[in-house]
Design a protein around this motif. Structure first.
Motif, PDB file in Angstrom:
ATOM      1  N   TRP A   1       0.606  -4.736   9.636  1.00 44.61           N
ATOM      2  CA  TRP A   1       1.430  -3.753   8.793  1.00 44.61           C
ATOM      3  C   TRP A   1       2.773  -3.387   9.514  1.00 44.61           C
ATOM      4  O   TRP A   1       2.996  -3.671  10.542  1.00 44.61           O
TER       5      TRP A   1
ATOM      6  N   TYR B   1       5.435   3.740   1.457  1.00 44.44           N
ATOM      7  CA  TYR B   1       4.877   2.360   1.204  1.00 44.44           C
ATOM      8  C   TYR B   1       4.906   1.541   2.154  1.00 44.44           C
ATOM      9  O   TYR B   1       5.863   1.155   3.028  1.00 44.44           O
TER      10      TYR B   1
ATOM     11  N   TYR C   1       0.853  -1.120  -0.055  1.00 38.22           N
ATOM     12  CA  TYR C   1      -0.141   0.078   0.068  1.00 38.22           C
ATOM     13  C   TYR C   1       0.844   1.332  -0.021  1.00 38.22           C
ATOM     14  O   TYR C   1       2.120   1.172   0.359  1.00 38.22           O
TER      15      TYR C   1
ATOM     16  N   ARG D   1      -4.813   6.140   1.941  1.00 36.58           N
ATOM     17  CA  ARG D   1      -3.850   5.072   1.807  1.00 36.58           C
ATOM     18  C   ARG D   1      -4.387   4.340   0.695  1.00 36.58           C
ATOM     19  O   ARG D   1      -5.678   4.119   0.593  1.00 36.58           O
ATOM     20  N   GLU D   2      -3.673   3.841  -0.315  1.00 33.06           N
ATOM     21  CA  GLU D   2      -4.251   2.880  -1.249  1.00 33.06           C
ATOM     22  C   GLU D   2      -3.719   1.622  -1.496  1.00 33.06           C
ATOM     23  O   GLU D   2      -2.302   1.651  -1.434  1.00 33.06           O
ATOM     24  N   LEU D   3      -4.171   0.606  -2.042  1.00 35.59           N
ATOM     25  CA  LEU D   3      -3.422  -0.711  -2.309  1.00 35.59           C
ATOM     26  C   LEU D   3      -2.895  -0.558  -3.605  1.00 35.59           C
ATOM     27  O   LEU D   3      -3.581   0.044  -4.885  1.00 35.59           O
TER      28      LEU D   3
ATOM     29  N   GLN E   1       0.591   5.872   0.666  1.00 36.10           N
ATOM     30  CA  GLN E   1       0.059   6.684   1.226  1.00 36.10           C
ATOM     31  C   GLN E   1       0.818   8.143   0.941  1.00 36.10           C
ATOM     32  O   GLN E   1       1.937   8.299   1.307  1.00 36.10           O
TER      33      GLN E   1
END
Length: 118
Positions: A108, A93, A37, A45-47, A39
């Motif tokens: 995470w 990342y 992911y 935050r994006e995959l 941000q």
């Protein structure tokens, strides 16, 4: 409990490449979902790249053809090869793992910063 530690971030010029690594403290072979992911400042935050234990990999449209997810089960490590980097790829990342889906990851890492200069 799985601990994830990312490495490989840094400063790179546009068009360059970086390879991110994510080392897991435990076995990843039985984890159903793993993903990278990112941000960026002021953004959600994006995959970026997701991998399922069944073997399928999916990528965000913005990175398709440029980023590649891979894994080494023997070393409990996953990678993100990033080519043709663009300034808009600048972000922190994160590596994540879980068993219930990409929207509910259990574990995470702390993240690694990638900065792409123009």
């Amino acid at each position: 409990q799985v601990q994830l530690v990312e490495s490989g971030g840094g400063l790179v010029q546009a068009g360059g490449s970086l390879r991110l690594s994510c080392a897991a403290s435990g076995s990843i072979s039985s984890i159903n979902f793993m993903g990278w992911y990112r941000q960026a400042p002021g953004q959600q935050r994006e995959l970026v790249a997701g991998f399922t234990r069944g073997g399928s990999t999916n990528y965000a449209d913005s990175v398709k053809g440029r980023f590649t997810f891979s894994r080494d089960n023997a070393k409990n490590t996953v990678f993100l090869q990033m080519n043709s980097l663009k300034p808009e790829d600048t972000a922190v990342y994160y590596c994540a793992a879980g068993n219930w889906g990409f929207h509910g990851m259990d574990y995470w890492g702390k993240g690694t910063l990638v900065t792409v200069s123009s």
